[in-house]
Design a protein around this motif. Structure first.
Motif, PDB file in Angstrom:
ATOM      1  N   LYS A   9     -11.061  -0.280   2.464  1.00 35.75           N
ATOM      2  CA  LYS A   9     -12.290  -0.304   3.249  1.00 35.75           C
ATOM      3  C   LYS A   9     -12.230  -1.453   4.242  1.00 35.75           C
ATOM      4  O   LYS A   9     -11.859  -2.578   3.884  1.00 35.75           O
ATOM      5  CB  LYS A   9     -13.515  -0.481   2.341  1.00 35.75           C
ATOM      6  CG  LYS A   9     -14.856  -0.493   3.070  1.00 35.75           C
ATOM      7  CD  LYS A   9     -15.168   0.854   3.701  1.00 35.75           C
ATOM      8  CE  LYS A   9     -16.531   0.849   4.385  1.00 35.75           C
ATOM      9  NZ  LYS A   9     -16.841   2.163   4.999  1.00 35.75           N
ATOM     10  N   TYR A  11     -14.391  -3.202   7.818  1.00 33.08           N
ATOM     11  CA  TYR A  11     -15.565  -3.255   8.687  1.00 33.08           C
ATOM     12  C   TYR A  11     -15.158  -3.905  10.007  1.00 33.08           C
ATOM     13  O   TYR A  11     -14.600  -5.009  10.011  1.00 33.08           O
ATOM     14  CB  TYR A  11     -16.699  -4.059   8.041  1.00 33.08           C
ATOM     15  CG  TYR A  11     -17.365  -3.353   6.870  1.00 33.08           C
ATOM     16  CD1 TYR A  11     -18.155  -2.223   7.077  1.00 33.08           C
ATOM     17  CD2 TYR A  11     -17.193  -3.808   5.569  1.00 33.08           C
ATOM     18  CE1 TYR A  11     -18.765  -1.576   6.014  1.00 33.08           C
ATOM     19  CE2 TYR A  11     -17.796  -3.176   4.499  1.00 33.08           C
ATOM     20  CZ  TYR A  11     -18.578  -2.057   4.730  1.00 33.08           C
ATOM     21  OH  TYR A  11     -19.175  -1.406   3.674  1.00 33.08           O
ATOM     22  N   ASP A  12     -15.408  -3.190  11.092  1.00 32.94           N
ATOM     23  CA  ASP A  12     -15.057  -3.696  12.426  1.00 32.94           C
ATOM     24  C   ASP A  12     -13.600  -4.140  12.491  1.00 32.94           C
ATOM     25  O   ASP A  12     -13.259  -5.169  13.097  1.00 32.94           O
ATOM     26  CB  ASP A  12     -15.971  -4.863  12.813  1.00 32.94           C
ATOM     27  CG  ASP A  12     -17.439  -4.461  12.896  1.00 32.94           C
ATOM     28  OD1 ASP A  12     -17.700  -3.318  13.313  1.00 32.94           O
ATOM     29  OD2 ASP A  12     -18.294  -5.278  12.532  1.00 32.94           O
ATOM     30  N   THR A  42     -18.855  -4.700  -2.128  1.00 36.00           N
ATOM     31  CA  THR A  42     -18.418  -3.511  -1.392  1.00 36.00           C
ATOM     32  C   THR A  42     -17.818  -2.486  -2.341  1.00 36.00           C
ATOM     33  O   THR A  42     -18.092  -1.282  -2.235  1.00 36.00           O
ATOM     34  CB  THR A  42     -17.387  -3.890  -0.313  1.00 36.00           C
ATOM     35  OG1 THR A  42     -17.990  -4.769   0.637  1.00 36.00           O
ATOM     36  CG2 THR A  42     -16.867  -2.657   0.415  1.00 36.00           C
ATOM     37  N   THR A  51     -21.719   3.629   0.331  1.00 40.98           N
ATOM     38  CA  THR A  51     -20.817   3.642   1.475  1.00 40.98           C
ATOM     39  C   THR A  51     -19.563   4.415   1.113  1.00 40.98           C
ATOM     40  O   THR A  51     -19.314   4.697  -0.072  1.00 40.98           O
ATOM     41  CB  THR A  51     -20.470   2.198   1.917  1.00 40.98           C
ATOM     42  OG1 THR A  51     -19.757   2.232   3.141  1.00 40.98           O
ATOM     43  CG2 THR A  51     -19.636   1.490   0.856  1.00 40.98           C
TER      44      THR A  51
END
Length: 255
Positions: A9, A11-12, A42, A51
């Motif tokens: 995973k 993010y950005d 997360t 998510t």
């Protein structure tokens, strides 16, 4: 059994979880342990379904849940802030989820859970009349009446201390074993993880540093990060932890 296979995973463009693969046995208590920002929350959110993973699979008893929506996974979470309804008394908070799914828990089962968690004398109280430990027990009861396939706990003891913390920790373990309930706990507290769990997953910068039983982590830390993280965090209380896993012999091996 819950199985995570090669979970990734970002993010950005920044990796948060890097190739996480573990198995959690039926009825097992597993703590996800690590410093702030390591990716443990997360990972909990991915298991719950809040998510989605960029790569990898989430399996439960062989069923692929990777793209299954949260509501259909059958996993329930107790959040750090308890998320109780202030306009409802304790009893109505506990049975709130049953109004739409009344067949999940019979009244006798609800009453048994109330007694197990020691909430009988508090049923008519407002939420603002409860202590932190009592609120935690209400949140546990409300989740348990829904009979989750897996119970997820996000920092369940972080707002508690002393005797209350130990009492809630004992109740969590009792419930998990009494109901044979697979339980996954996010924590930053090594003492909490080592004394509560059957196995501990230690994460550093999104990667697995060690996944093992508490005694093995204490006696045979897999790398310098595990050794330093455990010892530094337990500097004051570590003698109590070592005593649980073999006393001086365990301490000598770990150091």
């Amino acid at each position: 059994m819950l199985e995570l296979k090669h979970i990734k995973k970002s993010y950005d463009g920044m990796p948060v979880l890097r190739d996480i693969s573990i198995q959690v046995g039926d009825g097992e208590i597993v703590s996800i342990l690590g410093p702030s920002g390591c990716g443990k929350t997360t990972l909990l959110n991915l298991i719950l379904g809040i998510t989605d993973a960029d790569e990898g699979q989430i399996l439960y008893n062989g069923e692929d849940l990777t793209h299954t929506v949260m509501e259909k996974r059958g996993f329930n979470i107790v959040f750090q802030d308890y998320a109780l309804f202030p306009n409802l008394n304790v009893y109505k908070n506990i049975i709130y989820g049953l109004k739409n799914r009344p067949g999940i828990s019979a009244r006798e089962e609800v009453e048994e859970l109330i007694d197990l968690l020691g909430l009988r004398e508090h049923l008519d109280k407002r939420i603002d009349q409860l202590s932190g430990g009592q609120k935690q027990r209400v949140a546990l009861a409300r989740t348990m009446v829904m009979k989750p396939r897996i119970l997820l706990l996000d920092e369940p003891l972080s707002a508690l201390d002393g005797v209350i913390k130990e009492s809630i920790k004992d109740r969590i373990r009792t419930i998990a074993k009494e109901y044979h309930l697979t339980t996954i706990i996010v924590t930053h507290d090594p003492e909490e993880a080592l004394t509560l769990s059957d196995r501990v997953l230690i994460i550093d910068q999104g990667s697995i540093s060690q996944y093992a039983q508490p005694a093995e982590i204490i006696c045979r830390p897999q790398n310098d990060f595990v050794r330093k993280f455990i010892l530094n965090q337990l500097e004051i209380k570590r003698n109590n932890i070592y005593a649980l896993f073999g006393g001086g012999a365990a301490r000598g091996k770990a150091v």
